[in-house]
Design a protein around this motif. Sequence first.
Motif, PDB file in Angstrom:
ATOM      1  N   ARG A  88      41.180  54.923  37.578  1.00 56.76           N
ATOM      2  CA  ARG A  88      40.825  55.312  38.949  1.00 56.76           C
ATOM      3  C   ARG A  88      39.530  54.659  39.402  1.00 56.76           C
ATOM      4  O   ARG A  88      39.369  54.310  40.569  1.00 56.76           O
ATOM      5  CB  ARG A  88      40.691  56.837  39.038  1.00 56.76           C
ATOM      6  N   GLY A  89      38.574  54.493  38.475  1.00 58.49           N
ATOM      7  CA  GLY A  89      37.301  53.913  38.845  1.00 58.49           C
ATOM      8  C   GLY A  89      36.617  54.722  39.930  1.00 58.49           C
ATOM      9  O   GLY A  89      36.623  55.953  39.926  1.00 58.49           O
ATOM     10  N   LYS A  90      36.043  54.052  40.899  1.00 58.15           N
ATOM     11  CA  LYS A  90      35.330  54.716  41.996  1.00 58.15           C
ATOM     12  C   LYS A  90      36.150  54.766  43.286  1.00 58.15           C
ATOM     13  O   LYS A  90      35.658  55.183  44.328  1.00 58.15           O
ATOM     14  CB  LYS A  90      33.989  54.006  42.256  1.00 58.15           C
ATOM     15  N   ARG A  91      37.413  54.331  43.182  1.00 59.34           N
ATOM     16  CA  ARG A  91      38.255  54.309  44.368  1.00 59.34           C
ATOM     17  C   ARG A  91      38.833  55.691  44.666  1.00 59.34           C
ATOM     18  O   ARG A  91      39.073  56.483  43.746  1.00 59.34           O
ATOM     19  CB  ARG A  91      39.401  53.294  44.196  1.00 59.34           C
ATOM     20  N   GLU A  92      39.058  55.964  45.944  1.00 59.71           N
ATOM     21  CA  GLU A  92      39.709  57.221  46.311  1.00 59.71           C
ATOM     22  C   GLU A  92      41.176  57.213  45.906  1.00 59.71           C
ATOM     23  O   GLU A  92      41.727  58.236  45.504  1.00 59.71           O
ATOM     24  CB  GLU A  92      39.595  57.460  47.818  1.00 59.71           C
ATOM     25  N   LEU A  93      41.800  56.048  46.017  1.00 63.40           N
ATOM     26  CA  LEU A  93      43.204  55.913  45.646  1.00 63.40           C
ATOM     27  C   LEU A  93      43.428  54.520  45.075  1.00 63.40           C
ATOM     28  O   LEU A  93      43.098  53.515  45.714  1.00 63.40           O
ATOM     29  CB  LEU A  93      44.113  56.124  46.856  1.00 63.40           C
ATOM     30  N   THR A  94      43.952  54.463  43.864  1.00 66.61           N
ATOM     31  CA  THR A  94      44.211  53.186  43.200  1.00 66.61           C
ATOM     32  C   THR A  94      45.693  52.869  43.262  1.00 66.61           C
ATOM     33  O   THR A  94      46.528  53.640  42.768  1.00 66.61           O
ATOM     34  CB  THR A  94      43.758  53.234  41.729  1.00 66.61           C
ATOM     35  N   ARG A  95      46.035  51.743  43.885  1.00 68.67           N
ATOM     36  CA  ARG A  95      47.436  51.306  43.971  1.00 68.67           C
ATOM     37  C   ARG A  95      47.742  50.460  42.730  1.00 68.67           C
ATOM     38  O   ARG A  95      47.092  49.441  42.483  1.00 68.67           O
ATOM     39  CB  ARG A  95      47.678  50.496  45.242  1.00 68.67           C
ATOM     40  N   VAL A  96      48.740  50.905  41.980  1.00 64.02           N
ATOM     41  CA  VAL A  96      49.000  50.344  40.662  1.00 64.02           C
ATOM     42  C   VAL A  96      50.395  49.749  40.575  1.00 64.02           C
ATOM     43  O   VAL A  96      51.371  50.310  41.089  1.00 64.02           O
ATOM     44  CB  VAL A  96      48.832  51.446  39.584  1.00 64.02           C
ATOM     45  N   GLY A  97      50.491  48.615  39.903  1.00 64.13           N
ATOM     46  CA  GLY A  97      51.762  48.050  39.476  1.00 64.13           C
ATOM     47  C   GLY A  97      51.839  48.186  37.962  1.00 64.13           C
ATOM     48  O   GLY A  97      50.829  48.014  37.268  1.00 64.13           O
ATOM     49  N   LEU A  98      53.010  48.479  37.427  1.00 66.20           N
ATOM     50  CA  LEU A  98      53.148  48.768  35.999  1.00 66.20           C
ATOM     51  C   LEU A  98      54.187  47.867  35.352  1.00 66.20           C
ATOM     52  O   LEU A  98      55.353  47.853  35.749  1.00 66.20           O
ATOM     53  CB  LEU A  98      53.550  50.240  35.814  1.00 66.20           C
ATOM     54  N   LEU A  99      53.739  47.086  34.367  1.00 65.73           N
ATOM     55  CA  LEU A  99      54.655  46.294  33.540  1.00 65.73           C
ATOM     56  C   LEU A  99      54.971  47.110  32.291  1.00 65.73           C
ATOM     57  O   LEU A  99      54.089  47.363  31.461  1.00 65.73           O
ATOM     58  CB  LEU A  99      54.010  44.960  33.140  1.00 65.73           C
TER      59      LEU A  99
END
Length: 452
Positions: A88-99
Amino acid sequence: KTYVILLTNSVHPNGPLPGAPTVALRTKVMTAVTAALKFDVDGDGMKKLATITGYNEAAAGSHRPVSRNGKVLNGIDVLEASNFEQLRGKRELTRVGLLTNHTGLDLDGRRTIDVIATAPGIKLAALFSPEHGVGGELDTTDVHNSTDSVTGLPIYSVYGNTDAARRPKPDALKNLDAIVIDIQDVGARFYTYESSMGYFLEAAANAGVEVFVLDRPNPISGVIVQGPVSDIKPSFVNYHPVPPRHGMTMGELAKMYNAERKIDAKLTVIPMQGWMRGDWFDATNQVWVNLSPNMRSLNEATLYTGVAMIEGTKISVGRGTDTPFEVVGAPWMKSREFADYMNARQISGVRFVPVTFTPKSSNYADQLCYGVNIIVTDRYALDAPELGVELASAIIKLYSKDYKPDRMIELVGNAETFKAILAGSDPRRIADDWRDGLEHFQQVRSKYLIYK
């Protein structure tokens, strides 16, 4: 009852640079000594095998650990325990792609797909599947895009007949903040999951997307490094110059690829907890999941870095049977003749039993094959890549009219090794010539190791 003591170092006025390996010198001395001993012929008229014992260059930097019952947390379990803080880090929302694929499971058996899809502060936006598809069941050269039945997310295939089909498309990455990679590897250079990870590092670096590798065990342990370091043109089964058995995890490989290939992706490895380098998969307290349709057991994984070296040729390595990579044969071989020859070679860690089998797919589908069942008697003593050379050399020697080894170079990956096999050199002599390259690789490898 002959002992050789060689006192030497690597400082030679007219030779290699200081610090260069002296393995080749040791090998030459031992070869000369063996020749001078002039082994007699026994009562059966068979030449006694000249075996040099007491020194194993490939294992000099490793140890044979006591068997233990470990408790290993994979990267996904560590990520869950931290409430996904690293991702997540410091972002409000993390957009993730998953391999990922069917091997991406946490210790409770939940798919990494579902774990990340319901994680706080994270939006799972896309899925990517490697060879064999997200379910790990497709044994075809062309895997198509699909949709995940649980999440409804698009699954982009990164496996196909062309290099372009094996790489993620820029459009699929442009709206992502991070790529997460969670796949169980087998520990072999030519297993394509490793190459797919390398391609994602490259694509992510170009797109400015972070990469998180959720680490998992090397099932055949992380202390044994064997085989010729590849030196041929990079390919999908030869992403980077490493030996067939590299003794590294996916996270460690990612670090090495990223630095040595100057990819410079923003990479974070989420390491395991509780894994020791000497652990084989059966010491991790984890459930075995078939890594692919033809990788169904730790025994097969143990043999894979050797037996797979010959599978690009017109030979059956058991694909389409219940025991892939545990049997080798063809319609034109003679089971007992081949077993006798291989057993006479006294190859450490394995025995050969004559068998017949009929593959249901792949080479010689629906044809009766004659060959051998390879029995592992001591997995620590086995040098699997050397076994691969032994198999190829024996088949060429016994069945040269029927065997075509041309494509073997693709998986052997080393030009001199392939040339020596075709020339009929003794497999032990061929393996001795790997040692300098392995020692150099070990030095490079040591910079990227995570676990003790």
